[in-house]
Design an enzyme around this catalytic site. Structure first.
Site, mmCIF file in Angstrom:
data_model
loop_
_atom_site.group_PDB
_atom_site.id
_atom_site.type_symbol
_atom_site.label_atom_id
_atom_site.label_comp_id
_atom_site.label_asym_id
_atom_site.label_seq_id
_atom_site.Cartn_x
_atom_site.Cartn_y
_atom_site.Cartn_z
ATOM 1 N N LYS A 241 0.858 -1.186 0.000
ATOM 2 C CA LYS A 241 0.000 0.000 0.000
ATOM 3 C C LYS A 241 0.888 1.227 0.000
ATOM 4 O O LYS A 241 1.994 1.211 0.547
ATOM 5 C CB LYS A 241 -0.888 0.013 1.251
ATOM 6 C CG LYS A 241 -1.691 1.294 1.456
ATOM 7 C CD LYS A 241 -2.413 1.294 2.790
ATOM 8 C CE LYS A 241 -3.114 2.611 3.030
ATOM 9 N NZ LYS A 241 -3.833 2.635 4.315
ATOM 10 N N GLU A 290 -7.805 10.271 14.093
ATOM 11 C CA GLU A 290 -6.832 9.179 14.176
ATOM 12 C C GLU A 290 -5.794 9.394 15.279
ATOM 13 O O GLU A 290 -4.992 10.325 15.219
ATOM 14 C CB GLU A 290 -6.117 9.000 12.837
ATOM 15 C CG GLU A 290 -5.213 7.780 12.807
ATOM 16 C CD GLU A 290 -4.786 7.398 11.412
ATOM 17 O OE1 GLU A 290 -3.767 6.708 11.277
ATOM 18 O OE2 GLU A 290 -5.469 7.781 10.446
ATOM 19 N N ARG A 440 -7.360 15.912 8.151
ATOM 20 C CA ARG A 440 -8.485 16.852 8.040
ATOM 21 C C ARG A 440 -8.037 18.225 8.497
ATOM 22 O O ARG A 440 -8.586 18.830 9.418
ATOM 23 C CB ARG A 440 -9.678 16.401 8.881
ATOM 24 C CG ARG A 440 -10.034 14.941 8.758
ATOM 25 C CD ARG A 440 -10.524 14.542 7.369
ATOM 26 N NE ARG A 440 -11.071 13.196 7.421
ATOM 27 C CZ ARG A 440 -10.356 12.086 7.240
ATOM 28 N NH1 ARG A 440 -9.059 12.164 6.961
ATOM 29 N NH2 ARG A 440 -10.917 10.894 7.298
#
Length: 489
Positions: A241, A290, A440
Site C-alpha cells: 500500500k 486518528e 483533516r
C-alpha cells in the site's frame, strides 16, 4: 532518570488554597538562570476556544487541543522553552531535551494533593513532530513551524476530568517575571469570558466566505497518472500500500476566521480531536479522528484507521454504505495492511496487546472509515515519544513497506507535507501524553488557506474514486472556513 520519575525539584507540599499563579511561582525555591520554574493551581473552567481567541487577538503564540467528547481541553500561550529537532532522530532528541530540562526544574503542584496532578495538567509540551522531520525552506508555507517543534507554554490552561487548572512556566528571572505572567493570565482569562458564547447561544456562525481553488498539487491529470503508477507498483508486489496526498490552495475575498472554523469543527466532530497551532500569524488547524499513540504509565492505546466511504443522505443509505464498506475487498485489504504493521511493530515491546477481532465503522460527519482499536501494556515505561517513533508513519499515512512507500511519495507527490500526516499533540512531565495524526487539516493565513488530504492506494484503486474520496476528506475543513464557489464543489 526514567521518563516516569518526578524531578527532584518538585515541591514536596502543596500550596495553601486561594493562591494565584504569580504567588505560586514566587513560592518556589530559587533556580539558576535558564532553569525551569513552573507552578500549577486550580482554576475555574473557561471556554478553550475563547481563550485561544483571546491569545490570538494579542498576536501571541498559542496552541489548542480539544477533545469535546472526552471533556478534555489544553490551551498553551507563549513560549517559555522549546525543542525543535529535525531528522529521523527528532523523537529521541526531543525526549532527551525535555528530561534534561525537568531534571533541573523547580516544580510546584499548586494545591493538588497526592498522588499527582491530573493527566494533562502541569507543565506540558504542545506541538508537532512533522511528517519527515525535514527543515522547510525559508519561503515555504511550513517555515514558521519548522521540522518539528514542541513548546512549553508560559501559560497553560487544562480542563481535565478532575477539574480545571492553570500552569505558569518560566526560565527567566524571578519576581518580576512571575507578576508579569500573573497579569497576562488575568487579562487573558477575563477576555476569554467575554468571548465565550452565552448559555444557549449559537456556538458557531455559518461560514459564508467564498473559497476559490487557486492551485492543486497534484492536479487531476497528474493524480490519475500517479494513482495508476502507485497501483501498478502494488500490483507488481513492490508494495502492499502507498498513500498519495493532495495539497489544495484556496483564496477568499474575505478574511478567513480560524476561530469560527474551530468552533464549527468541534461542533461537527466531537468524537475527533480539534487542534490549532498559531505561529507568526499562520494557523495550522484541523479535526483528526486518528490517534497515533496515548500512554499512561505502561498502558497505551492506538488505532488502525484505513478504508473509507461517504456518509449517506439518510439513515438507510448510511447503513447501506457502511455495510458496503465492511464488505469491500479493496477497503478491507487497505485496512488489513495497517493492522498488520501496527501489530508487528508492537509485539516485541508489549506485555499484552488487545486487538479487536474485526474492524468497526467509525462514522464522521462526511466520511466513514474502517477502524480497529488497539490497546495493551508495554513491557517498559518508555513514554509517548518512544512509542510514537516506533509507529510513525503508519501505513495509514505512508505505506508498507515503509521505506519503499516513503521513497515513492518523496519522488512523485510533488510537495512537502510539513506537519500534515505527522504527529501532533502534547507531552507531560512524566513522559506520558497523546499524539494524534494531523489529518483533516490545513494552514490558514488572512484570505488564504492550504488544505491537505490523502488516499491509500492498493492494486485495484481507481483514480476517479480516489479523487472523490480526497474531496470528501477535504470537505470538513472547507465547510468550516467557507463555501466553495461554483465549479469547486
Amino acid at each position: 532518570m526514567t521518563v516516569a520519575d518526578r524531578p527532584a525539584g518538585r515541591a514536596a507540599a502543596p500550596l495553601a488554597g486561594g493562591i494565584d499563579i504569580g504567588a505560586a511561582l514566587d513560592a518556589l525555591p530559587a533556580a539558576q538562570p535558564g532553569d525551569l520554574r513552573s507552578a500549577t493551581v486550580p482554576h475555574d473552567d473557561l471556554d478553550a476556544i475563547a481563550l485561544f481567541a483571546a491569545a490570538r487577538e494579542l498576536d501571541l503564540e498559542v496552541a489548542l487541543w480539544l477533545q469535546p467528547s472526552e471533556g478534555v481541553a489544553l490551551v498553551g500561550v507563549g513560549r517559555a522553552w522549546a525543542v525543535e529537532p529535525d531528522g529521523p532522530a527528532r523523537f529521541t532528541v526531543a525526549g532527551r531535551s525535555w528530561r534534561d530540562l525537568l531534571a533541573r526544574a523547580r516544580l510546584q503542584d499548586g494545591v493538588v494533593t497526592e498522588p499527582a496532578l491530573p493527566r494533562g495538567a502541569g507543565p506540558v509540551l504542545l506541538g508537532g513532530l512533522g511528517f519527515t522531520g525535514r527543515t522547510p525552506a525559508t519561503d515555504d508555507e511550513w517555515a514558521p513551524y519548522g521540522p518539528a517543534s514542541l513548546v512549553l507554554p508560559e501559560l497553560a490552561f487544562a480542563r481535565t476530568g478532575d477539574g480545571a487548572y492553570v500552569t505558569a512556566a518560566t526560565t527567566g528571572g524571578e519576581g518580576a517575571a512571575s507578576r508579569a505572567l500573573a497579569r497576562r493570565w488575568e487579562a487573558l482569562a477575563a477576555r476569554a469570558r467575554e468571548l465565550a458564547p452565552a448559555p444557549g447561544a449559537v456556538v458557531a456562525r455559518p461560514a459564508a466566505a467564498p473559497l476559490a481553488t487557486t492551485a492543486e498539487r497534484p492536479d487531476r491529470a497528474a493524480w490519475d497518472r500517479l494513482v495508476g503508477l502507485f497501483a501498478g507498483a502494488v500490483g507488481r508486489g513492490r508494495l502492499d500500500k502507498v498513500v498519495l496526498a493532495r495539497r489544495v490552495a484556496l483564496r477568499s475575498p474575505l478574511e478567513l476566521d480560524p476561530v469560527n472554523a474551530l468552533r464549527r469543527l468541534a461542533a461537527a466532530g466531537p468524537e475527533s480531536t480539534t487542534f490549532a497551532f498559531v505561529r507568526d500569524g499562520v494557523t495550522f488547524l484541523g479535526a483528526t479522528p486518528e490517534r497515533l499513540a496515548r500512554t499512561e504509565g505502561r498502558a497505551f492505546r492506538t488505532v488502525a484507521i484505513a478504508g473509507s466511504a461517504p456518509r449517506g443522505s439518510d439513515a438507510a443509505e448510511d447503513a447501506r454504505l457502511a455495510a458496503a464498506l465492511l464488505a469491500s475487498d479493496k477497503e478491507r485489504e487497505e485496512h488489513a495492511v495497517v493492522v498488520a504493521m501496527l501489530r508487528d511493530a508492537l509485539r516485541p515491546i508489549v506485555e499484552r496487546l488487545d486487538i479487536a477481532t474485526s474492524p468497526e465503522v467509525l462514522a464522521l460527519r462526511d466520511v466513514q472509515h474502517l477502524s480497529t482499536p488497539m490497546e495493551g501494556v508495554l513491557r517498559d515505561e518508555t513514554g509517548i515519544l518512544a512509542l510514537a517513533e516506533l509507529l510513525h508513519p503508519t501505513p495509514a499515512v505512508g505505506g508498507e513497506p515503509r521505506d519503499a512507500a516513503l521513497a515513492l511519495i518523496a519522488e512523485h507527490e510533488g510537495f512537502d507535507r510539513g506537519w500534515y500526516a505527522g504527529p501532533v499533540g502534547w507531552l507531560g512531565s512524566d513522559g506520558d501524553g497523546e499524539l494524534m495524526v494531523a489529518l483533516r487539516c490545513g494552514l490558514v493565513e488572512g484570505q488564504r488557506a492550504t488544505l491537505f488530504a490523502g488516499c491509500g492506494i492498493v492494486a485495484d484503486s481507481e483514480p476517479g474514486r480516489e479523487w472523490e474520496e480526497s474531496r470528501i476528506k477535504l470537505r470538513p475543513v472547507v465547510s468550516a472556513l467557507g463555501r466553495p464557489v461554483e465549479g469547486d464543489r
